[in-house]
Design an enzyme around this catalytic site. Structure first.
Site, mmCIF file in Angstrom:
data_model
loop_
_atom_site.group_PDB
_atom_site.id
_atom_site.type_symbol
_atom_site.label_atom_id
_atom_site.label_comp_id
_atom_site.label_asym_id
_atom_site.label_seq_id
_atom_site.Cartn_x
_atom_site.Cartn_y
_atom_site.Cartn_z
ATOM 1 N N ASP A 11 71.318 46.613 -3.883
ATOM 2 C CA ASP A 11 69.651 46.874 -3.628
ATOM 3 C C ASP A 11 69.454 46.922 -5.276
ATOM 4 O OD1 ASP A 11 69.334 46.454 -1.023
ATOM 5 O OD2 ASP A 11 70.374 48.219 -0.459
ATOM 6 N N ASP A 22 64.614 42.471 1.330
ATOM 7 C CA ASP A 22 64.550 43.799 2.081
ATOM 8 C C ASP A 22 62.929 43.455 2.168
ATOM 9 O OD1 ASP A 22 67.043 45.000 2.624
ATOM 10 O OD2 ASP A 22 66.899 46.397 1.080
#
Length: 164
Positions: A123, A142
């Site tokens: 991430d 995401d």
């Protein structure tokens, strides 16, 4: 067997989503150290390099290994397969819905791939407008899943409005 234009649209969207996500993660892993923070727009938008062993916002990272495999690998693969089957069969879905579902599938596959290949998901985006309005650290997959969900909600509201 030839692919219809519709199927080509679905698979192209899925593949492009996966490719964009994986390229972005390769760049982050290569150029951003795990403790580094790169401010892009002041402190409002920054890049990080975080390895997330769980799901959304790290949820599930403390599960035992068996549960983690079931909830973060097997279940998503089954759900993504079901969604793919659904959109390939339902010929009444509009192009926005097809794009949304394909984006969700592509983002889901990209994150599942990371869990299998690396044991975690990379991430890197973080948005912080103030102490209340901020995100967790997230990635392109995401973003694809979230965008797909938002599109589906908008399409759903439009359909309900047209029916009334």
């Amino acid at each position: 067997m030839t692919l219809s234009k519709r199927s080509l649209y679905i698979f192209s969207t899925i593949i492009v989503t996966i490719v964009i996500d994986q390229i972005s993660k390769i760049i982050v892993r290569k150029y951003i150290d795990s403790k580094e923070v790169i401010n892009l727009i002041g402190e409002y938008f920054s890049l990080h390099n975080v390895e997330n062993e769980g799901a959304f916002l790290g949820m599930g990272s403390d599960l035992n290994p068996t549960l983690r495999i079931i909830l973060l690998l097997i279940l998503p693969i089954v759900v993504l397969g079901y969604i793919l089957r659904y959109i390939l069969k339902d010929k009444n879905l509009d192009n926005w819905s097809l794009f949304a579902f394909a984006s969700i599938i592509g983002g889901g596959i990209a994150n599942v791939f990371d869990r299998v290949a690396f044991g975690s998901v990379t991430d890197f985006f973080y948005i912080r407008l103030n102490d209340v309005l901020r995100t967790g650290i997230f990635n392109m997959a995401d973003l694809s899943v979230t965008t797909g969900m938002i599109i589906l909600v908008i399409v759903s509201f439009r359909k309900k409005k047209e029916q009334s």
